[in-house]
Design a protein around this motif. Structure first.
Motif, PDB file in Angstrom:
ATOM      1  N   ARG A  49      70.608  32.265  52.843  1.00 51.78           N
ATOM      2  CA  ARG A  49      71.248  32.914  53.981  1.00 51.78           C
ATOM      3  C   ARG A  49      70.323  32.876  55.196  1.00 51.78           C
ATOM      4  O   ARG A  49      69.109  32.859  55.070  1.00 51.78           O
ATOM      5  N   ILE A  50      70.932  32.911  56.369  1.00 50.45           N
ATOM      6  CA  ILE A  50      70.134  32.830  57.601  1.00 50.45           C
ATOM      7  C   ILE A  50      69.171  34.021  57.709  1.00 50.45           C
ATOM      8  O   ILE A  50      68.062  33.891  58.197  1.00 50.45           O
ATOM      9  N   GLU A  51      69.577  35.165  57.146  1.00 46.60           N
ATOM     10  CA  GLU A  51      68.690  36.340  57.164  1.00 46.60           C
ATOM     11  C   GLU A  51      67.405  36.057  56.395  1.00 46.60           C
ATOM     12  O   GLU A  51      66.339  36.545  56.765  1.00 46.60           O
ATOM     13  N   GLN A  52      67.524  35.283  55.318  1.00 45.34           N
ATOM     14  CA  GLN A  52      66.334  34.957  54.527  1.00 45.34           C
ATOM     15  C   GLN A  52      65.362  34.101  55.347  1.00 45.34           C
ATOM     16  O   GLN A  52      64.150  34.270  55.259  1.00 45.34           O
ATOM     17  N   ILE A  53      65.917  33.181  56.143  1.00 41.91           N
ATOM     18  CA  ILE A  53      65.047  32.331  56.973  1.00 41.91           C
ATOM     19  C   ILE A  53      64.447  33.155  58.113  1.00 41.91           C
ATOM     20  O   ILE A  53      63.288  32.985  58.471  1.00 41.91           O
ATOM     21  N   ARG A  54      65.203  34.121  58.638  1.00 40.67           N
ATOM     22  CA  ARG A  54      64.644  34.985  59.695  1.00 40.67           C
ATOM     23  C   ARG A  54      63.495  35.817  59.138  1.00 40.67           C
ATOM     24  O   ARG A  54      62.475  35.998  59.800  1.00 40.67           O
ATOM     25  N   MET A  62      71.231  25.034  52.572  1.00 39.02           N
ATOM     26  CA  MET A  62      71.239  25.776  53.834  1.00 39.02           C
ATOM     27  C   MET A  62      72.353  25.188  54.683  1.00 39.02           C
ATOM     28  O   MET A  62      72.478  23.959  54.768  1.00 39.02           O
ATOM     29  N   THR A  76      71.459  27.897  59.542  1.00 36.80           N
ATOM     30  CA  THR A  76      70.286  28.328  58.780  1.00 36.80           C
ATOM     31  C   THR A  76      69.184  27.270  58.862  1.00 36.80           C
ATOM     32  O   THR A  76      68.010  27.579  59.094  1.00 36.80           O
TER      33      THR A  76
END
Ligand SMILES: [Zn+2]
Length: 338
Positions: free
Chosen positions: A113-118, A144, A148
């Protein structure tokens, strides 16, 4: 080195460790599924974070860093995986928190998830806890979506000092070209049969050679087949379609089995096609369970089926109806009478 550390990919490992003094800031380990890429990446990360001054290419296994790493809490290391693969309970809790209305649990995501990359971006911009390198491991990197991947790309383009990104991918063609081009690529091949068998035996797998053959030489796939019901189930399905009795199969709604099923059928069909064209089989014909369907399909039919499976591979991860999906795969098997 203990048996637990027995590496499937010792040559690729030696190559990576040789870069230790001048590590690229991003490395892409790519190769077939189940050949030990993640094990390689984790072992390498552990060695890069190990604080022993020894010149041994293996991590010492005794320093604080080695211990933290093995316990899964080294402060300068992050593993980013889809929630559906996570081995830690922390991310499961994360998945439940955002459960939507009425407290229903959200299914663990099959993508990163994009939150994980943030969160990862925060980690790489934070100072190092131990004053050395920080390592971010992303697995599998093809899981991804484009936003992401773009969030990750920013860091690959302007890497913070002392940070190493290690991307692991079974299907590098699905990565953004801009991501691939920022990484030093390291191909990881199917390990030799002797080494793979020895590793499987060290893991307590019985009948290691047959499972390895059934998995097309990929030891992690072989262990998954040997230690779950999946292997027996797939072998039984394959026997059933070969005997032209696909109706005997009850695929149920077993989503977990679909991707391995597509993979197995594709390797199998490809081997039959190659042999039919008088060429050497790619998987050594070792996947085959018998003489094949009585109707003797032409090699071109096997090839067409293998290609069709390649097309359906992506759908296997989230079919609308798993039962229909499996029935269709098996029902279109060459030689099955319809
Ligand atoms: Zn150590």
């Amino acid at each position: 080195m203990t048996e637990k550390d027995f590496l499937l990919q010792d040559e690729a490992y030696a190559r990576l460790v040789a870069w230790a003094e001048r590590l690229p800031h991003a490395i892409l380990l790519h190769g077939p599924r189940g050949v030990g890429k993640l094990q390689l990446a984790e072992h390498f990360a552990r060695r890069m974070l190990c604080e022993s001054r020894s010149t041994d290419i293996q991590p010492c296994g005794r320093c604080n860093c080695c211990n933290w790493f093995l316990a899964g809490n080294h402060p300068d290391f992050r593993l980013v995986e889809p929630e559906s693969m996570a081995r830690t309970s922390a991310s499961e809790e994360g998945a439940e928190e955002e459960g939507g209305s009425g407290g229903t649990k959200r299914k663990p995501s099959i993508e990163i998830r994009i939150e994980q990359i943030r969160e990862l971006n925060d980690f790489v911009h934070m100072g190092s806890h131990r004053g050395g390198r920080r390592i971010a491991l992303i697995h599998p990197a093809e899981d991804m979506n484009v936003p992401t991947a773009n969030a990750l790309l920013k860091n690959l383009e302007e890497p913070p000092p002392q940070v190493v990104f290690v991307l692991v991918s079974h299907r590098p063609a699905r990565l953004l070209p801009t991501i691939r081009s920022r990484c030093v690529q390291v191909p990881v091949a199917v390990p030799g049969r002797a080494r793979a068998s020895r590793w499987l035996e060290s893991q307590g797998v019985k009948d290691a050679a047959s499972w390895l053959a059934f998995a097309g030489g990929a030891p992690l796939l072989a262990i998954q087949f040997a230690q779950s019901e999946l292997g027996e189930k797939l072998a039984a399905w394959l026997r059933a379609v070969e005997r032209n009795t696909p109706d005997a199969i009850e695929p149920g709604s077993d989503r977990e089995a679909l991707e391995p099923l597509v993979d197995l059928l594709q390797k199998h069909a490809l081997d039959r096609a190659l042999l039919g064209f008088g060429q050497a089989s790619k998987y050594g014909g070792r996947l085959m369970t018998g003489p094949g369907p009585k109707t003797h399909p032409m090699p071109i039919e096997w090839l067409r089926y293998a290609r069709e499976l390649g097309r359906r591979r992506l759908l296997a991860r989230h079919p609308l109806n798993p039962r229909l999906f499996a029935a269709d795969l098996l029902g279109t098997y060459p030689g099955v009478e319809r």
